[in-house]
Motif scaffolding. Structure first.
Motif, mmCIF file in Angstrom:
data_model
loop_
_atom_site.group_PDB
_atom_site.id
_atom_site.type_symbol
_atom_site.label_atom_id
_atom_site.label_comp_id
_atom_site.label_asym_id
_atom_site.label_seq_id
_atom_site.Cartn_x
_atom_site.Cartn_y
_atom_site.Cartn_z
ATOM 1 N N VAL A 90 64.007 6.790 -34.970
ATOM 2 C CA VAL A 90 64.821 5.298 -35.533
ATOM 3 C C VAL A 90 63.699 5.522 -37.189
ATOM 4 O O VAL A 90 62.381 5.579 -36.871
ATOM 5 C CB VAL A 90 64.156 3.555 -34.218
ATOM 6 N N PHE A 91 64.724 4.788 -37.269
ATOM 7 C CA PHE A 91 64.090 4.729 -39.018
ATOM 8 C C PHE A 91 64.318 2.896 -39.087
ATOM 9 O O PHE A 91 65.190 2.893 -39.051
ATOM 10 C CB PHE A 91 64.654 5.445 -40.130
ATOM 11 N N SER A 92 63.551 2.858 -40.147
ATOM 12 C CA SER A 92 63.088 1.191 -40.543
ATOM 13 C C SER A 92 64.587 0.949 -41.505
ATOM 14 O O SER A 92 65.023 -0.058 -41.883
ATOM 15 C CB SER A 92 62.123 0.934 -40.921
ATOM 16 N N GLN A 93 64.673 2.482 -42.312
ATOM 17 C CA GLN A 93 65.913 2.166 -43.440
ATOM 18 C C GLN A 93 66.989 1.291 -42.595
ATOM 19 O O GLN A 93 68.038 0.990 -43.860
ATOM 20 C CB GLN A 93 66.241 3.064 -43.839
ATOM 21 N N HIS A 94 67.327 1.853 -41.782
ATOM 22 C CA HIS A 94 68.384 1.279 -40.826
ATOM 23 C C HIS A 94 69.091 -0.011 -40.661
ATOM 24 O O HIS A 94 67.668 -1.246 -41.079
ATOM 25 C CB HIS A 94 68.961 2.128 -39.725
ATOM 26 N N ASN A 95 69.873 -0.150 -40.292
ATOM 27 C CA ASN A 95 70.867 -2.096 -40.462
ATOM 28 C C ASN A 95 69.413 -2.469 -39.536
ATOM 29 O O ASN A 95 69.136 -2.827 -39.043
ATOM 30 C CB ASN A 95 71.559 -1.793 -39.399
ATOM 31 N N VAL A 96 68.710 -4.146 -40.831
ATOM 32 C CA VAL A 96 67.289 -4.783 -40.326
ATOM 33 C C VAL A 96 67.829 -4.977 -39.553
ATOM 34 O O VAL A 96 66.922 -5.540 -39.072
ATOM 35 C CB VAL A 96 67.447 -5.056 -41.901
ATOM 36 N N ARG A 97 68.918 -5.583 -39.607
ATOM 37 C CA ARG A 97 69.367 -6.938 -37.963
ATOM 38 C C ARG A 97 69.069 -5.825 -36.753
ATOM 39 O O ARG A 97 68.953 -6.783 -35.919
ATOM 40 C CB ARG A 97 70.673 -7.605 -38.116
ATOM 41 N N THR A 98 68.832 -4.969 -36.473
ATOM 42 C CA THR A 98 68.804 -4.469 -35.523
ATOM 43 C C THR A 98 67.809 -3.565 -34.889
ATOM 44 O O THR A 98 68.215 -2.794 -33.921
ATOM 45 C CB THR A 98 70.775 -3.276 -34.420
ATOM 46 N N VAL A 99 67.735 -3.248 -35.924
ATOM 47 C CA VAL A 99 66.671 -1.491 -35.653
ATOM 48 C C VAL A 99 65.093 -2.385 -34.652
ATOM 49 O O VAL A 99 64.625 -1.751 -34.105
ATOM 50 C CB VAL A 99 66.135 -1.573 -37.529
ATOM 51 N N MET A 100 64.774 -3.433 -35.174
ATOM 52 C CA MET A 100 63.697 -3.933 -33.831
ATOM 53 C C MET A 100 63.840 -3.777 -32.322
ATOM 54 O O MET A 100 63.088 -2.845 -31.934
ATOM 55 C CB MET A 100 63.469 -5.606 -34.802
ATOM 56 N N GLY A 101 65.348 -4.487 -32.003
ATOM 57 C CA GLY A 101 65.893 -3.830 -30.704
ATOM 58 C C GLY A 101 65.917 -2.363 -30.661
ATOM 59 O O GLY A 101 65.715 -1.922 -29.480
ATOM 60 N N THR A 102 66.105 -1.773 -31.511
ATOM 61 C CA THR A 102 66.306 -0.375 -31.159
ATOM 62 C C THR A 102 65.422 0.199 -30.808
ATOM 63 O O THR A 102 64.760 1.384 -29.965
ATOM 64 C CB THR A 102 67.282 0.415 -32.582
ATOM 65 N N ALA A 103 64.121 -0.264 -31.812
ATOM 66 C CA ALA A 103 62.647 0.236 -31.637
ATOM 67 C C ALA A 103 62.038 0.217 -30.664
ATOM 68 O O ALA A 103 61.537 1.144 -29.862
ATOM 69 C CB ALA A 103 61.081 0.234 -32.616
ATOM 70 N N GLN A 104 61.996 -1.267 -30.318
ATOM 71 C CA GLN A 104 61.785 -1.493 -29.252
ATOM 72 C C GLN A 104 61.663 -0.793 -27.432
ATOM 73 O O GLN A 104 61.388 -0.323 -26.767
ATOM 74 C CB GLN A 104 61.660 -2.876 -29.097
ATOM 75 N N ALA A 105 63.272 -0.629 -28.147
ATOM 76 C CA ALA A 105 64.247 0.149 -26.833
ATOM 77 C C ALA A 105 64.001 1.356 -26.148
ATOM 78 O O ALA A 105 63.410 1.789 -25.838
ATOM 79 C CB ALA A 105 65.607 0.070 -26.760
ATOM 80 N N SER A 106 63.617 1.743 -27.878
ATOM 81 C CA SER A 106 63.021 3.320 -27.614
ATOM 82 C C SER A 106 61.003 3.699 -27.121
ATOM 83 O O SER A 106 61.259 4.394 -26.639
ATOM 84 C CB SER A 106 63.001 4.150 -29.443
ATOM 85 N N GLY A 107 60.812 2.596 -27.632
ATOM 86 C CA GLY A 107 59.447 2.598 -26.955
ATOM 87 C C GLY A 107 59.416 2.619 -25.131
ATOM 88 O O GLY A 107 58.666 3.029 -24.958
ATOM 89 N N VAL A 108 60.723 1.744 -24.949
ATOM 90 C CA VAL A 108 60.416 1.333 -23.664
ATOM 91 C C VAL A 108 61.322 3.066 -23.018
ATOM 92 O O VAL A 108 60.508 3.188 -21.956
ATOM 93 C CB VAL A 108 61.312 -0.207 -23.500
ATOM 94 N N VAL A 109 61.889 3.129 -23.542
ATOM 95 C CA VAL A 109 62.596 4.986 -22.737
ATOM 96 C C VAL A 109 61.689 5.434 -22.798
ATOM 97 O O VAL A 109 61.133 6.757 -22.261
ATOM 98 C CB VAL A 109 64.133 5.027 -23.224
ATOM 99 N N MET A 110 61.356 5.738 -24.307
ATOM 100 C CA MET A 110 60.228 7.173 -23.951
ATOM 101 C C MET A 110 58.483 6.686 -23.118
ATOM 102 O O MET A 110 58.078 7.702 -23.204
ATOM 103 C CB MET A 110 59.230 6.668 -25.785
ATOM 104 N N VAL A 111 58.103 5.960 -22.560
ATOM 105 C CA VAL A 111 57.462 5.973 -21.970
ATOM 106 C C VAL A 111 57.803 5.268 -20.429
ATOM 107 O O VAL A 111 56.595 6.203 -19.569
ATOM 108 C CB VAL A 111 56.436 4.229 -22.201
ATOM 109 N N ALA A 112 58.885 4.804 -20.912
ATOM 110 C CA ALA A 112 59.491 6.063 -18.741
ATOM 111 C C ALA A 112 59.257 7.014 -19.189
ATOM 112 O O ALA A 112 59.261 7.714 -17.360
ATOM 113 C CB ALA A 112 60.530 4.819 -18.553
ATOM 114 N N ALA A 113 59.869 8.031 -19.718
ATOM 115 C CA ALA A 113 58.945 9.426 -19.542
ATOM 116 C C ALA A 113 58.127 10.383 -19.053
ATOM 117 O O ALA A 113 57.523 10.857 -18.857
ATOM 118 C CB ALA A 113 60.467 10.213 -20.760
ATOM 119 N N ALA A 114 57.152 9.272 -20.324
ATOM 120 C CA ALA A 114 56.152 9.855 -20.451
ATOM 121 C C ALA A 114 54.841 9.567 -19.096
ATOM 122 O O ALA A 114 54.411 10.002 -18.712
ATOM 123 C CB ALA A 114 55.232 9.156 -21.897
ATOM 124 N N ARG A 115 55.353 8.192 -18.640
ATOM 125 C CA ARG A 115 55.204 8.083 -16.912
ATOM 126 C C ARG A 115 54.968 9.056 -15.626
ATOM 127 O O ARG A 115 54.006 9.214 -15.054
ATOM 128 C CB ARG A 115 55.013 6.521 -16.860
#
Lengths: 183, 183
Positions: free
Chosen positions: A70-95
């Motif tokens: 995820v890059f922060s240059q993208h759509n500012v309105r949705t990028v925070m939710g996308t980044a949060q979701a990416s964190g959650v799915v990454m940690v599910a795999a890492a666990r």
């Protein structure tokens, strides 16, 4: 190798599982989209996405997970939710001790279509061809998740092994420098 | 009520637990910082932060979790990691059924100092005074986490109860409209 590709998002999180290896035909295992209700609080939406990803990890037991970077240059309105979701799915795999690879949208487009600037329709068409499907997967998030998984099989496998070897070597060489907090 | 305040971050994630209620003196329960090694892959760093937050939730059993709301206007270089960490800590709380409240930096500053534009030193000084500590908590992330918890006790408690009531009412009124994917 079996790869779960994830196109992270709060409203729609694309999920695609592909079996294959470099130089051999790839095959579709599963494709779908996890959704959460836009009216719910963000924490609850993230929990719903996480629960769905856990189901997919249980059902398909991938060897690796490929997530769109995820890059922060993208759509500012949705990028925070996308980044949060990416964190959650990454940690599910890492666990689960699964290797997690990040691929940029350009890398994924280039891997499946030969051009880093391919549009959504072109990516979906190539995913359909590569996996020998009867029709393009819908919605676009599902096709993007499959493209991520394909990209990972073709370019990510070797990279993951190199990184894992570097990590192992580093862990053996030096004690962990992480300072612990005291709960 | 007991509140765990979290100032999310990958390199330093501030954690602060406060006991109290509106109109009564607040007291410090615990304060610290979870850290992850900057050289590690992001997925592993998020896993380390999550594991630490789980320890804090186990050890202190807060009634609510207050997390700093992340904005994309901030430092672009670090905001993605901060957003990913915030997603991970929010879902850790949501998995336990804990209410998660988001407060903006301005709301937190205004709550503890009376000004939404207070600087870090001013916030740390007010946290020290409000919790009757001998010295300001360090690093700044730890002080910020305590300020978040204080802010939540003072302004968030009522808001959380309203939101929970609205959620309950909504769940009872209509069936969930979330479309399920098929793993």
């Amino acid at each position: 190798m079996r790869v779960l590709g994830i196109d992270p998002g709060l409203t729609r999180c694309g999920l695609g599982v592909v079996d294959g290896s470099v130089g051999r035909p790839l095959s579709l295992v599963a494709v779908g989209v996890a959704r959460s209700a836009p009216d719910d609080p963000v924490a609850e939406r993230l929990r719903v996405i996480e629960a769905e990803v856990e189901l997919w990890l249980d059902a398909h037991r991938p060897d690796a997970v490929a997530v769109e970077r995820v890059f922060s240059q993208h759509n500012v309105r949705t990028v925070m939710g996308t980044a949060q979701a990416s964190g959650v799915v990454m940690v599910a795999a890492a666990r689960r001790g699964l290797p997690v690879a990040l691929h940029t949208p350009s890398e994924v487009k280039a891997a499946v279509s030969g051009s880093g600037r391919a549009d959504k329709a072109q990516v979906a068409a190539m995913v359909t061809r590569i996996l020998r499907l009867d029709a393009a997967p819908k919605p676009a998030d599902a096709a993007d998740a499959l493209a991520l998984a394909i990209c990972h099989v073709w370019r990510g496998g070797a990279q993951s092994r190199i990184e894992a070897a570097v990590r192992t070597a580093r862990t053996q060489q030096r004690p962990r420098a992480v300072e612990r907090s005291r709960p």
